[in-house]
Design an enzyme around this catalytic site. Structure first.
Site, short mmCIF file in Angstrom:
data_model
loop_
_atom_site.label_atom_id
_atom_site.label_comp_id
_atom_site.label_asym_id
_atom_site.label_seq_id
_atom_site.Cartn_x
_atom_site.Cartn_y
_atom_site.Cartn_z
N ARG A 1 18.19 69.30 -67.65
CA ARG A 1 16.83 68.75 -67.63
C ARG A 1 16.19 68.90 -66.26
O ARG A 1 16.87 69.03 -65.24
CB ARG A 1 16.87 67.25 -68.00
CG ARG A 1 17.35 67.00 -69.42
CD ARG A 1 16.26 67.28 -70.42
NE ARG A 1 16.77 67.25 -71.79
CZ ARG A 1 16.00 67.28 -72.86
NH1 ARG A 1 14.68 67.33 -72.73
NH2 ARG A 1 16.52 67.28 -74.07
N ARG B 1 5.10 53.78 -65.86
CA ARG B 1 5.40 52.36 -65.97
C ARG B 1 5.77 51.87 -64.58
O ARG B 1 6.27 52.62 -63.76
CB ARG B 1 6.58 52.13 -66.93
CG ARG B 1 6.35 52.61 -68.34
CD ARG B 1 5.32 51.76 -69.08
NE ARG B 1 5.75 50.38 -69.21
CZ ARG B 1 6.57 49.94 -70.18
NH1 ARG B 1 7.03 50.78 -71.08
NH2 ARG B 1 6.90 48.67 -70.27
N ARG C 1 1.52 43.24 -82.00
CA ARG C 1 0.76 44.42 -81.55
C ARG C 1 1.00 45.63 -82.45
O ARG C 1 0.32 46.65 -82.32
CB ARG C 1 1.14 44.74 -80.10
CG ARG C 1 0.79 43.60 -79.15
CD ARG C 1 1.19 43.90 -77.72
NE ARG C 1 0.34 44.94 -77.14
CZ ARG C 1 0.50 45.40 -75.90
NH1 ARG C 1 1.48 44.93 -75.14
NH2 ARG C 1 -0.29 46.35 -75.44
N HIS D 1 1.31 36.76 -87.43
CA HIS D 1 1.83 38.10 -87.16
C HIS D 1 3.20 38.34 -87.81
O HIS D 1 3.86 39.33 -87.50
CB HIS D 1 1.91 38.35 -85.66
CG HIS D 1 0.56 38.33 -84.99
ND1 HIS D 1 -0.49 39.13 -85.40
CD2 HIS D 1 0.09 37.60 -83.94
CE1 HIS D 1 -1.53 38.91 -84.63
NE2 HIS D 1 -1.22 37.98 -83.75
N PRO E 1 11.66 44.45 -76.42
CA PRO E 1 13.05 44.68 -76.77
C PRO E 1 13.52 46.10 -76.46
O PRO E 1 12.84 47.07 -76.79
CB PRO E 1 13.09 44.41 -78.28
CG PRO E 1 11.95 43.48 -78.52
CD PRO E 1 10.88 43.91 -77.56
#
Length: 279
Positions: free
Chosen positions: A155, A264, A115, A94, A2
């Site tokens: 940044r 990723r 998890r 879970h 999500p």
């Protein structure tokens, strides 16, 4: 899985189905699922759900009792879900927290997280302020263009990791970072400090468009995401690059979508998202 759109869908469904309902009982199956505030759990019994807000990928439920406001903040993390009672789940062992309500359209809200990368936090108002300050940067749906330009120009580093840095921009994860960058024609590894102001404005508009489109489609049901009522998000049918390695670029440039392995997986078109284009 999500991310911001999915968390927004969760918050909207909770407002429709549970706002104004009274919490009768909150059963915690394992104490380590509560990050902080577990000793205050009994306070919530009999409190009324006054509001539901989204912060990044988290959903905050605001309860009121005897004039006092306290909050249950649910981190959705990578596998966390908030589900109504009738919604079927894989591996029901879970389900770690069950909240029972009266006076709403639903009688139970469950926190499912196999998890356990996410947790619940039970906070008062000051605690919520501290929680937000240390965890969340600007909200990508509401940040204004000029503020976004200043934020990016201050940044350094690569573009995609910055989009996913929750303390800078709250709510974007791997799926939407890939989709936003493809639509903005920006390579995931572009150096942020080399982007021109006009390019950042384009990125800002693309970011908000992609996230709003995803929300309108109920989010992206990739892997295990379901809304509280069990519905799946349809935006995965509109993904242009995420998970599309080896498929033709949807821009019909003649190249194939490639996968770049870094923190990723990044999916991108080497022609439409060249890292050598001027910024």
């Amino acid at each position: 899985m999500p991310e911001l759109p999915e968390a927004e869908i969760v918050a909207r469904q909770l407002r429709v189905h549970l706002l104004g309902a009274q919490l009768n009982e909150c059963r915690v199956g394992r104490s380590d699922i509560v990050r902080e505030g577990l000793p205050t759990l009994s306070w919530y019994h009999g409190a009324v759900l006054e509001g539901v807000e989204r912060y990044g990928k988290s959903v905050a439920l605001g309860f009121k009792k005897n004039g006092e406001l306290r909050y249950v903040v649910a981190e959705l993390g990578m596998t966390g879900l908030l589900l109504f009672r009738a919604t079927q789940t894989k591996f029901p062992q879970h389900v770690h927290v069950r909240m029972s309500f009266t006076g709403g359209r639903e009688s139970e809200l469950r926190y499912w997280n196999p998890r356990r990368f996410g947790r619940l936090s039970l906070l008062d108002g000051a605690g919520l302020d501290r929680y937000r300050a240390r965890r969340f940067g600007v909200d990508p749906l509401t940040v204004q263009g000029d503020e976004f330009v200043r934020l990016m120009q201050d940044r350094r580093g690569r573009l995609k990791p910055l989009l996913m840095h929750q303390q800078v921009i709250a709510g974007i994860g791997n799926i939407y970072a890939n989709e936003i960058l493809f639509r903005a024609r920006l390579h995931p590894n572009r150096e942020v400090n080399r982007l021109r102001g006009a390019t950042i404005i384009t990125l800002h508009g693309t970011m908000q468009t992609v996230l709003r489109e995803a929300i309108s489609c109920g989010g992206s049901s990739v892997k295990d995401f379901y809304a509280p009522d069990g519905t799946e998000g349809r935006y995965k049918c509109r993904h242009l690059v995420y998970g599309k390695e080896g498929q033709p670029c949807p821009n019909r440039c003649g190249r194939m979508i490639r996968r770049l392995l870094s923190e990723r997986s990044s999916f991108f078109c080497p022609a439409c998202q060249s890292n050598r284009l001027p910024g």
